[in-house]
Enzyme design. Structure first.
Site, PDB file in Angstrom:
ATOM      1  N   GLY A  71      37.159  16.716 -44.174  1.00 25.37           N
ATOM      2  CA  GLY A  71      38.681  15.990 -44.239  1.00 25.37           C
ATOM      3  C   GLY A  71      38.311  14.370 -43.483  1.00 25.37           C
ATOM      4  O   GLY A  71      37.145  14.082 -44.126  1.00 25.37           O
ATOM      5  N   ASN A  72      39.431  13.812 -43.459  1.00 26.00           N
ATOM      6  CA  ASN A  72      39.252  12.125 -43.323  1.00 26.00           C
ATOM      7  C   ASN A  72      40.648  11.777 -42.626  1.00 26.00           C
ATOM      8  O   ASN A  72      41.750  13.407 -42.622  1.00 26.00           O
ATOM      9  CB  ASN A  72      39.310  11.838 -44.581  1.00 26.00           C
ATOM     10  CG  ASN A  72      40.658  11.692 -45.609  1.00 26.00           C
ATOM     11  OD1 ASN A  72      41.773  11.540 -44.869  1.00 26.00           O
ATOM     12  ND2 ASN A  72      40.126  12.296 -46.342  1.00 26.00           N
ATOM     13  N   HIS A  73      41.054  10.982 -41.486  1.00 29.81           N
ATOM     14  CA  HIS A  73      41.511  10.815 -40.532  1.00 29.81           C
ATOM     15  C   HIS A  73      42.949  10.397 -41.154  1.00 29.81           C
ATOM     16  O   HIS A  73      43.934   9.423 -40.568  1.00 29.81           O
ATOM     17  CB  HIS A  73      41.005   9.930 -39.787  1.00 29.81           C
ATOM     18  CG  HIS A  73      39.990  10.052 -38.989  1.00 29.81           C
ATOM     19  ND1 HIS A  73      40.105  11.726 -37.815  1.00 29.81           N
ATOM     20  CD2 HIS A  73      38.906   9.808 -38.944  1.00 29.81           C
ATOM     21  CE1 HIS A  73      38.617  11.211 -37.533  1.00 29.81           C
ATOM     22  NE2 HIS A  73      38.173  10.435 -38.137  1.00 29.81           N
TER      23      HIS A  73
END
Ligand code: CTP
Length: 396
Positions: free
Chosen positions: A206-208
Site C-alpha cells: 500500500g502507500n501512506h
C-alpha cells in the site's frame, strides 16, 4: 456556505441543551449570524450568558421584560433558518397543537423561514404513540425532523432518543438549505486514498495516502451543487455530506473497474487517488510462512486509470490528474499531462514542507496546456476550493 446566513436557534428544556452551546459556536465559526431564543426551562440547562457571549447577541426568552416587548414576528422573519434543538416532548406537543405560551412558540408560529427540529428525549418517551403522533403533525406542517441518535441517555439507559450531534446538524443544514448551485447538473467523479494490493490473505502493498485531498475535493464540488461520486480506497475519512455517492474499493483493479463504469456519465473526473503502480503477480491463497532468509515477490504493472480515461475522453469532459514528485517536478508533471491526455495535472512536490501524504496542508501547482500556476501552502480544504474554482472557470 454558512457565511452571513441568519440562523435562529430555539432551545427547549432538555439535558441535551448543553450540545446546543457547541452548535452555536460552530455556526458562528462558519460565519453565520446567530440569534438564540429559549424557553424558561431551557435556561436551567444552558446558560443564557454563555449563549449570548458565543452568539454575540442577547438571548431572548421572555415575551416581555419589564416595559419591553420582544418582537417575535421580527425574529421569525429575520431568520433564514430556525433550528429548534433540543426539541423536548413538551414543546413538541405544544408545537403540534399550535400552543403559544412562551416566546419560542410565538416565534415558531410567526416564522416564515424553514424550521428544523432536533428532538431529544428518553427512549420510552420517544417511542410513545403521542410522540409519534405529534411528530407526524409537525412534519405535515413542513417542519423537518433530524433523526435521533442511539446511545447513552440522560436516564442512564441506552437506546434511541439522543439529540443529533452538532456536527451532524451542521452537515445536514449545509446540504439541505445552503448548498450552492454554481455546478448544478454537473456530474463529478473523484478518486481518493491509496489502493491495497494483496500479497496473501493478511498482507498487502500500500502507500501512506490518507485520502484527505480527495475527500475535500468531493465535499467542495458537492457544496457547489454538483452530483458527486467518490471512489475511495481504504481511508478512515467519511464524506461531509450524505448526498455524496461513496463507492469503496481496495485494489487498483477494483478502482479501475468502478472508475471506468462511472466515467461515461462524468463531466469532470479528478484522479487524486494514489493508485498503486504495481501489484503482486500471484496472490498467495494461504498466509506466507517465514522460511527463507530472502523472499522475492513478482510484481506486475496495474492498469493506468488516468491513461485509460484520457484515451477515451469525450468532447466537453474535463480530466484532472495528480502528480506527486520528488525531483524535476514541472518537467515530470508536463510529461504526465501529455502522455495521459489530461486537461490539467495538479502537482505536489515532496520537497515542499507541509505537502504530501497525511498532512493537513498542501502546496500545489496546476499545470495545463496553457502553462502553470503555483499556489501557496494552504489547508487541504482551501486547496480543494482553489482546484474547484480553477476547474469551474475552465468548464464554463
Ligand atoms: N494513476 C492512475 N493509475 C495508476 C497510477 C496512477 O490513474 N495505475 C494516476 C494517479 O491517480 C494520478 C496520476 O496518475 O492522478 C499520476 O500518478 P503518479 O503516481 O504521480 O504517476 P505515475 O503515472 O504512476 O508515474 P510515476 O509513478 O512513475 O511518477
Amino acid at each position: 456556505m454558512l457565511k452571513n446566513k441568519k440562523i435562529l436557534i430555539g432551545i427547549t428544556g432538555s439535558i441535551a441543551a448543553y450540545k446546543t452551546i457547541s452548535l452555536v459556536r460552530l455556526l458562528v465559526k462558519a460565519g453565520a449570524e446567530v440569534k438564540v431564543t429559549m424557553t424558561e426551562a431551557a435556561s436551567h440547562f444552558a446558560s443564557p450568558l454563555v449563549l449570548a457571549t458565543l452568539s454575540k447577541n442577547r438571548v431572548l426568552y421572555k415575551l416581555s421584560e419589564e416595559d419591553a416587548w420582544s418582537n417575535h414576528v421580527e425574529l421569525g422573519r429575520w431568520a433564514d433558518l430556525f433550528i429548534i434543538a433540543p426539541l423536548s416532548c413538551n414543546t413538541l406537543s405544544k408545537m403540534a397543537n399550535g400552543a403559544c405560551d412562551n416566546l419560542l412558540l410565538a416565534v415558531y408560529l410567526s416564522a416564515t423561514c424553514p424550521v428544523l427540529a432536533a428532538p431529544a428525549m428518553d427512549e420510552d418517551m420517544w417511542h410513545h404513540p403521542s410522540t409519534k403522533r405529534n411528530l407526524s403533525l409537525l412534519m405535515a406542517d413542513k417542519v423537518t425532523i433530524m433523526p435521533v441518535g442511539n446511545g447513552e441517555l440522560a436516564s442512564g439507559l441506552f437506546g434511541e432518543g439522543r439529540m443529533a450531534e452538532p456536527e451532524e446538524i451542521i452537515g445536514f443544514i449545509r446540504e439541505k438549505y445552503f448548498r450552492g448551485n454554481e455546478l448544478a447538473g454537473k456530474k463529478v467523479l473523484v478518486t481518493a486514498g491509496p489502493t491495497y494490493e494483496a500479497i496473501d490473505p493478511v498482507r498487502f502493498i500500500g502507500n501512506h495516502s490518507s485520502g484527505k485531498m480527495g475527500y475535500a475535493l468531493a465535499d467542495i464540488f458537492f457544496e457547489k451543487g454538483a452530483d458527486v461520486t467518490l471512489v475511495s480506497g481504504p481511508s478512515h475519512i467519511t464524506p461531509a455530506y450524505s448526498g455524496i455517492q461513496l463507492q469503496k474499493i481496495t485494489s487498483a483493479e477494483e478502482m479501475f473497474n468502478l472508475v471506468m463504469e462511472n466515467s461515461k456519465e462524468a463531466d469532470i473526473i479528478i484522479m487524486s487517488a494514489a493508485v498503486s503502480d504495481y501489484t503482486p503477480s500471484t496472490v498467495f491463497e494461504n498466509k506466507l510462512k517465514k522460511q527463507t532468509a530472502e523472499l522475492e515477490l513478482n510484481l506486475m504493472k496495474t492498469k493506468d486509470i488516468l491513461h485509460h480515461l484520457g484515451a477515451q475522453k469525450r468532447p466537453g469532459q474535463f480530466i484532472a490528474g495528480f502528480a506527486l514528485e520528488t525531483d524535476n517536478e514541472i518537467t515530470n508533471a508536463e510529461q504526465k499531462l501529455l502522455k495521459k491526455n489530461a486537461d490539467c495535472i495538479i502537482l505536489n512536490s515532496l520537497r515542499d514542507a507541509g505537502a504530501g501524504f497525511g498532512a493537513d496542508t498542501n502546496t500545489i501547482t496546476i499545470i495545463d496546456h496553457a502553462g502553470h500556476q503555483s499556489f501557496p501552502n494552504k489547508s487541504k480544504k482551501e486547496v480543494a476550493a482553489d482546484i474547484c474554482n480553477y476547474i469551474s472557470q475552465k468548464i464554463h
